[in-house]
Design an enzyme around this catalytic site. Structure first.
Site, short mmCIF file in Angstrom:
data_model
loop_
_atom_site.label_atom_id
_atom_site.label_comp_id
_atom_site.label_asym_id
_atom_site.label_seq_id
_atom_site.Cartn_x
_atom_site.Cartn_y
_atom_site.Cartn_z
N LYS A 1 0.85 -1.19 0.00
CA LYS A 1 0.00 0.00 0.00
C LYS A 1 0.89 1.24 0.00
CE LYS A 1 -3.87 2.05 2.60
NZ LYS A 1 -4.73 1.91 3.80
N SER B 1 -9.75 2.16 2.71
CA SER B 1 -8.81 2.86 1.86
C SER B 1 -7.82 1.96 1.16
CB SER B 1 -8.04 3.90 2.69
OG SER B 1 -7.21 3.24 3.64
N SER C 1 -10.18 0.02 6.99
CA SER C 1 -9.53 0.16 5.69
C SER C 1 -8.85 -1.09 5.15
CB SER C 1 -8.51 1.30 5.72
OG SER C 1 -9.18 2.54 5.59
#
Ligand SMILES: [Mg+2]
Ligand SMILES: [Zn+2]
Lengths: 493, 95, 503
Positions: free
Chosen positions: C79, C162, C186
């Site tokens: 990420k 996210s 997330s």
């Protein structure tokens, strides 16, 4: 010292003063990072990515800084809070990289304490300490290097500070000066801050308000970042008078931050802030509450050095010194140590049990003069404590007179030599041989028969003149007491 | 609690996020809506509840006082917008 | 043998050990897949060269008999909230575009030390603020379960957020595992939307050092994988005490993978009645009951528990998280790194930079966070939220006095179309209604794909455990996984395979 009163049209005013001192903690590395905390390096050479607020960087607390702050708290006779909390103080400034300063707010490490002021008349006056909290310093902005830009050096960013906040107990500029010097003295004894105001390792914010004696507090102004004791005293003087003027002219005093301009000798408001201050303190989620055990505090307390107040008491008690002399001698630990070594005699030196008052006199009136003239600290004194002690011994055992001792001291100051050697080499030993003195007396009397007759006729005041002549004749080495005794005997008819 | 335009302007200044004048009103509406929704917390009786600042049930760890970082100005200045002579530079600040 | 991009981590590790294929071959297959799936926009930066180099080293180690273990040579997606040395790290924000850290986050360092090969940095909601990946400055990510590529008419779906890029990458076969971060859901919510496993560990289990901070008291890194066992393997490599993070727990890590194969017989699982919220879709409710059933069938005891402050979790979160974010994001000011938009004065420069550098959602949250901390409002909002947070944590403590784990849905709906729910922030925030409570309490929680919606989209179930008891979470999650028999291949990638919903 009497109360300081400012005379206004409407009567007398008094000042109410509180000081916030930022004291830089003596430590190798910064409060939350492993970058060096040493002063004076090239720009941005002592900056970790934590200090520069890079993404993902996290603070880790320096245990020695905590220990130093606890030590300071104990030295201020203050309450150590076993739980304290680091909070973020949020504001934008170019030298504040993270956009917040990690500080303590609701739960400071150290609570209420006391600093004892030693007043010039020998009395003491306690000043309350409200709190001491630990926080990081910001970086440095340089505004005068470039016409269009401000330069930022983050070497200081993250260095550990102790903010020491006094109660508004101070009333005069002199008291503020005495407070600052005393605080500095305590910090130096503790080894927690070097107290160097020029290098900014001790900085002072001054809160000043005025009121009619007996009134409740009025609005205060804060004078930021005053960087010497003298300027603090001047700033208070100017600010208090300014406020009195304002009230007397029917105006008012607003709560604001001001700057002290030492060139103009005035305080003035800082640039009107377009942005209101709202620091939005909240507990730093990157850090947990700091919890200390009572045992941890006890261990630090057990290693605390004797502090100026205790030392002063001991000097008065054990050496019979006056409060003033004791107070002067303990301001710096090194001076006090010097005095004690000289008074007691070091290992194998002197015989101990010297007249401490006499030693104190030598230190305060003669040694300080020498050090001042040479611009040296006591630790680099050319006259060692042992030598000064020996000098006092030489006076005490009658080897030299006090007058000759001054000369010997002067030579010691220039050469660093042992006083006994100087006395021996220059033949300065006092003449105690009554035969030799008597001969000198006879000579002087014989040379001045008229004056001798006058003394014998009752003009005793002339005796002193004879003493002087005999001393002169012996090169100052005759024992004055013996000279007097013989003169009296010879001239009393 | 409904926010006014002026309040939004003040918060935006505090946060150093420019909100153009025409954006103040919509932003005030939006934030007010969220705050209104948040205010259901007022229903909760929190009398005597200690605020929770961290879920971690341990005390703050500390590190020894050792210099083991810094000393690399190039690393901290790399990627800085307009650095000058080893400094970060910003528009002139008048004090 | 199935395609290299269809494998799980454990299977791939076995294949590498048996020399069925090399790490370089494995890396090449994934690099090709990444290149072929750019339309998904799952990656902000691809790092094929670094991946190949790491794979080559891995092969060399294996040849020399010095394999670092199960992750050695495994291609992983990272990420773009994790700082990676020498590789652009943006947090999905324009303000960090071009920012190349000279340092590595502890979690990615741990993974690299275990031999993993990073194949790229995945897209995400800006500063991890979002549940749909539409707030990224680098464009939205498309859910691989959306309409088959190229088919016109149907709208693309969000992958959740996210960690939407990471979730999409795993679902689409672009990496064998990925890192995510979870602040309010997330990891779990995009895992649910994309039909993969996502585990948020206990707060303090994985170091936050080097992860761009969103809300420091909530942020936690975790693995996103195709199956529960892989999540356990990856977590084992990511986690561990880190002296550089003061909130990192000095607790040794157990053998997570071993826990994942333990049976659930005798386990007490709680069903929180307050999670049965008004207006919950019947298919979610049905799936939840199915989950109960699966656990019971495997010998677990399922009981009802109460978490009375559940409904206050979201509003609490929307005070705490923006407050911390408003402070955490103050460092993006144009002075030392990242974007600078010039201005007359320092303050102009700040305001220009931050207005241009932050997207609307981030700006909104900074303003809310600033407001709830400001003088006169702190007690009413922030302090109040901290107190309610304490009550929410207490609810869980009370529940865990009688149960070992809690079963709940992960999200209130399957993936929705890009562009939906954007007008109403609160509707968007409601995505996290089931994930936020565990975040506020710092508890470990995992989403496991459990079935498909009527529309053929994946739905996850969530297991929440006691603090530092990821083992039980993994154990219960594996039981759900076994019973659900979920096929994690999105329909769009296998257009030939009919019957996965008729969209
Ligand atoms: Mg202050
Ligand atoms: Zn301060």
């Amino acid at each position: 010292m009497g109360a300081w009163r400012i005379q206004g049209e409407s009567g007398e005013w008094e000042a109410v003063i509180g000081l916030e001192v930022h004291a830089q903690v003596i430590s190798a590395s910064k409060l939350f990072s492993g970058a060096s905390a040493v002063f004076g390096a090239e720009p941005n050479t002592q900056v970790s990515l934590v200090d520069a607020g890079f993404p993902g960087m996290l603070p880790v607390l320096n245990e020695y800084c905590v220990e130093q702050a606890v030590r300071t708290g104990l030295g201020l006779k203050a309450k150590i809070n076993l739980t304290s909390v680091f909070e973020r103080k949020n504001y934008f400034y170019a030298d504040l990289p993270a956009g917040y300063q990690i500080s303590q707010y609701k739960y400071p490490l150290v609570g209420e304490g006391t600093v004892i002021l030693d007043m010039p008349d020998g009395s003491t006056r306690p000043i309350g300490i409200e709190r001491l909290h630990v926080e990081q310093d910001a970086g440095k902005s340089l505004h005068d290097q470039d016409p269009k830009r401000t330069f930022i050096d983050l070497n200081r960013s993250g260095v550990a500070l102790m903010e020491i906040v006094s109660r508004p107990d101070l009333r005069t500029p002199e008291e503020a000066g005495i407070y600052l010097r005393k605080l500095r003295s305590i910090l130096r004894y503790l080894g927690t801050c070097d107290g160097n105001m020029e290098e900014g390792s001790m900085r002072c914010d001054v809160n000043v308000s005025v009121r009619k004696p007996g009134e409740p507090l009025r609005t205060r102004a804060e004078i930021k970042n005053v960087n010497s004791v003298r300027f603090v005293m001047q700033a208070i003087e100017h600010e208090a008078r300014r406020q009195v003027r304002a009230y007397e002219e029917g105006g008012k005093v607003v709560q604001e931050t001001r700057l002290y301009d030492s060139h103009k000798g005035e305080t003035r408001p800082m640039r009107a802030k377009e942005f209101a201050h709202d620091y939005r303190y909240f507990p730093d989620p990157d850090l947990l509450p700091l919890r200390l055990s009572p045992e941890y505090v006890d261990v630090i307390a057990a290693t605390l050095p004797e502090l100026p107040d205790e030392k002063k008491d001991r000097f008065m008690r054990d050496y019979g010194l006056s409060p003033y002399d004791a107070g002067v001698l303990v301001v710096e630990r090194e001076t006090a140590d010097y005095f004690e070594r000289a008074a007691r005699g070091g290992e194998g030196v002197g015989r101990g049990g010297r007249d401490a008052k006499q030693v104190a006199n030598w230190v305060i009136s003669t040694l300080f003069g020498l050090l001042n003239a040479k611009g040296l600290p006591v630790t680099r004194s050319p006259v060692s404590a042992d030598h000064l002690g020996k000098l006092v011994d030489l006076i005490a055992d009658g080897t030299i007179s006090g007058r000759i001792a001054k000369d010997v001291f002067e030579i010691m100051g220039e050469t660093g030599r042992d006083p006994a050697d100087i006395v021996a080499a220059k033949g300065l030993q006092q003449i105690t041989d009554t035969g030799a003195i008597e001969a000198a007396v006879n000579q002087v009397i014989a040379a001045n028969p008229d004056k001798a007759a006058e003394v014998r006729a009752g003009k005793v005041a002339l005796l002193g003149w004879f003493t002087g002549q005999v001393m002169k004749a012996t090169g100052g080495k005759a024992n004055p007491a013996a000279v007097n005794a013989i003169l009296k005997k010879k001239l009393s008819g | 609690m409904a926010l006014t335009r002026d309040q939004v302007r003040a918060i935006a200044l505090l946060a150093r996020v420019r909100v153009p004048d025409e954006g103040l009103e919509p932003m005030a509406k939006e934030i007010s809506g969220i705050l209104h929704w948040i205010e259901q917390l007022n229903e909760v009786d929190t009398e005597g509840v200690e605020p929770m600042t961290s879920v971690v049930a341990m005390t703050l760890p500390m590190r020894p006082d050792a210099v083991d970082d810094g000393g690399d100005p190039a690393a901290v200045l790399k990627g800085a917008p307009e650095p000058v002579d080893g400094f970060y530079a910003v528009p002139k600040v008048v004090e | 043998m199935s395609a290299l991009t269809d494998l799980g981590i454990a299977e791939a590790a076995a294949g590498l050990a048996k020399r069925d294929f090399s790490a370089v071959e494995l890396a090449r297959a994934h690099i090709a897949a990444v290149a072929g799936a750019r339309a998904l926009n799952a990656f902000i930066v691809e790092t094929p060269d670094a991946a190949l180099a790491a794979a080559a080293e891995s092969d060399k180690r294996r040849q020399d008999g010095r394999s670092l273990g199960v992750l050695d040579g495994i291609p992983l997606a990272i990420k773009d909230l994790f700082c990676t040395e020498g590789v652009q790290t943006t947090a999905g924000s324009r303000i960090l575009k071009g920012f190349v850290p000279a340092y590595e986050s502890t979690v990615t360092r741990n993974l690299k030390r275990a031999g993993a090969a990073m194949i790229g940095k995945t897209n995400l909601d800006e500063f991890a603020m979002g549940s749909s990946n539409i707030t990224s400055a680098f464009g939205p990510v498309k859910n691989p379960w959306g309409p088959p590529l190229g088919r016109a008419g149907n709208k693309e779906l969000v992958p959740g957020g996210s960690s939407g890029g990471s979730a999409a990458a795993i679902a689409a076969g672009l990496a064998l595992g990925a890192t995510g971060t979870d602040t309010g859901g997330s990891i779990r919510q995009p895992a649910s939307f994309c039909g993969i496993v996502g585990l948020k560990p206990t707060y303090g289990r994985c170091s936050r050092f080097g992860i761009v901070a969103f809300a420091s008291s909530l942020d936690q890194a975790g693995p996103m994988t195709r199956n529960v066992k892989d999540a356990a393997l990856m977590l084992g490599a990511m986690a561990g005490h880190d002296p550089r993070d003061s909130t990192s727990a000095p607790i040794p890590c157990p053998d997570f993978a071993r826990a994942a194969i333990a049976p659930v017989k005798g386990l007490r699982v709680g069903i929180p009645k307050e999670y049965r919220i008004e207006g919950m879709s019947s298919e979610i409710d049905a799936l939840w009951r199915k989950g109960e059933q699966w656990l019971r069938e495997q010998g677990a005891e399922v009981v009802e528990v109460s978490l009375p402050h559940t409904r206050y979790a979201l509003p609490t979160y929307y005070i705490v998280a923006p407050a911390e974010a408003s402070s955490n994001l103050a460092r993006y000011d144009g002075v030392r790194f990242g974007l600078r938009v010039p201005g007359e004065t320092l303050d102009d420069m700040y305001m220009n930079t931050r207005a241009a550098g932050f997207g609307p959602e981030v700006r909104r949250r900074i303003l809310i966070g600033t407001y709830v901390l400001s003088a006169g409002y702190y007690d009413a909002y922030y302090l109040k939220a901290q107190k309610v947070r304490a009550l929410i944590a207490r609810d869980f403590r009370d529940a865990f006095a009688t149960v070992d784990a809690i079963l709940a849905p992960t999200a209130p709906s399957p993936a929705f179309a890009i562009g939906e729910k954007t007008e109403d922030p609160i509707a968007m925030y409601l995505n996290d209604v089931f994930t936020v409570p565990a975040s506020l309490a710092g508890l470990p929680a995992m989403s496991v794909p459990a079935g498909l919606s009527a529309g053929g989209l994946p739905l996850g179930l969530q297991i929440i455990g006691r603090a530092f008891d990821e083992e039980t979470v993994l154990r219960a999650g594996a039981a759900i996984e076994r019973a659900a028999g979920f096929d994690t291949r999105p329909s769009r990638l296998v257009p030939a395979k009919a019957g996965k919903g008729d969209r």
